[in-house]
Write a protein that holds these residues in place. Sequence first.
Motif, short mmCIF file in Angstrom:
data_model
loop_
_atom_site.label_atom_id
_atom_site.label_comp_id
_atom_site.label_asym_id
_atom_site.label_seq_id
_atom_site.Cartn_x
_atom_site.Cartn_y
_atom_site.Cartn_z
N SER A 1 0.01 4.20 7.04
CA SER A 1 -1.04 3.43 7.70
C SER A 1 -2.29 4.26 8.00
O SER A 1 -3.41 3.79 7.82
CB SER A 1 -0.48 2.81 8.99
N THR B 1 2.62 -0.95 4.40
CA THR B 1 2.12 0.38 4.06
C THR B 1 3.30 1.30 3.80
O THR B 1 4.46 0.95 4.03
CB THR B 1 1.24 0.95 5.18
N GLU C 1 0.85 -1.19 0.00
CA GLU C 1 0.00 0.00 0.00
C GLU C 1 0.88 1.24 0.00
O GLU C 1 1.78 1.38 0.85
CB GLU C 1 -0.93 -0.03 1.23
N ARG D 1 -4.34 4.58 4.77
CA ARG D 1 -4.48 3.40 3.92
C ARG D 1 -5.95 3.25 3.50
O ARG D 1 -6.87 3.74 4.19
CB ARG D 1 -4.03 2.15 4.68
#
Length: 441
Positions: free
Chosen positions: A38, A150, A34, A41
């Motif tokens: 975080s 992430t 990703e 996300r």
Amino acid sequence: MSSTWDVVVIGGGLAGLCAAIAARRAGVSVRLLECAPSAFRGGNARHARNFRVVHEAPTRYVPDAYQAREFLDDLARVTQGDSNPCLAQRLVAESETIAAWLMANGVPLQQPNVGVVPYSRRTVFPLGGGKAMINALYSTATDIGVAISTDSEARLSRQSSNGNWSIDLTTATSSPSSIDARTIVVCAGGAGADPAWLRSHYGDAADGFMVRGTPYANGRMLADLIAAGAGTVGDPTICHMVAVDARGPRFDGGIVTRITAIPYGMVVDGSARRIDATGAGAEPTHYARWGPRIAACAGQTAYLILDADGLQRAAPQAFPPISGATIADLAEALGLDPATLAQSVNAFNAALPAGAHPIASATFAAYPMRPGVTFVHHGVAVDDHMRIVWADDRRNDTLFAAGMIMAANVIGRGYLAGLGLTLAAVFGRLAGTEAARHVHG
């Protein structure tokens, strides 16, 4: 961690999560990359609130019924036929099972008779909204063994002679590296959040656009695929855009900055002269008509003018209205010419459009508006197994795509409420399943 992953999913929005979970549950090793940190996300699904599903009868989570034929007809109407019929039928058919699948993977749904959700027989609402749904799916993916990174931007590098892919990886905390994958599912979104890309297709006007969703849909993976020979679908000069509050953030304003009260007033441009969006009316489809109309205004700015009655009918907005005791006061507060705005209001009241209400009762109010880009009707071509189709019509059995990066296969133009989440979940699940099937041979 594995040196060669069975499936690498690029993009951690709804499509990517569904692909990763489906593949992992099929018994293969999965790594999800990703781009966003975080806290951010989940792509644009963080801002979404409902998804469209076929159901033959009322369920605990959606009233009445919504038949497959209705869904297909609605899709044909808004796309004006600009839709791959095979993929459209698959989307509609598999929407019937996607709510149960999401629930089985930890996503709670909102019961229509609990809390405050609008009546909808066509759509289901995740309990707590898109962010809660994304968090639930990340939790499930982690629990079943999906390796998640992430803040990790992936770029497609090359395919080796043994068929494996090499992916260049840049993270915020370590040196650039590469990982290998037997199959890749690309769910990295389109290019609508890249200001340079928007400017290349919309000119200087793009500098006045706002982006309703994640700034991490930067289109770099889409560019990599096209450069590698992927076929394209759709038109990069057609965006889905709606009117949003000009005081909102340039990125990530989500659904709360959308201006919903246009049917209760009149709209003027920066010269205080009234403008109209042909055929907009008051139906939900008016949102997508006003976005491009405002984009065509000088400075990509317009103003919604309401009176006290219109403001009373309007739903609450994220930002308070700008108000004035008189039209002249309101014009001064907006920086518009008072005489021109008064003329526009008088002309509007003298020849009211069908269904409109006069602007007559003080206090008067306004919302400044800009066009807010939701997504671009452009992406890579896929077949009905979610394999990316190359420009020369070849397929690659190890490279798949799902989500907004391929959405233009189904929605070449137009939009339906709740379609984005359905498309991401259904095709994400399918792409993950197909990738795992290839690994198993």
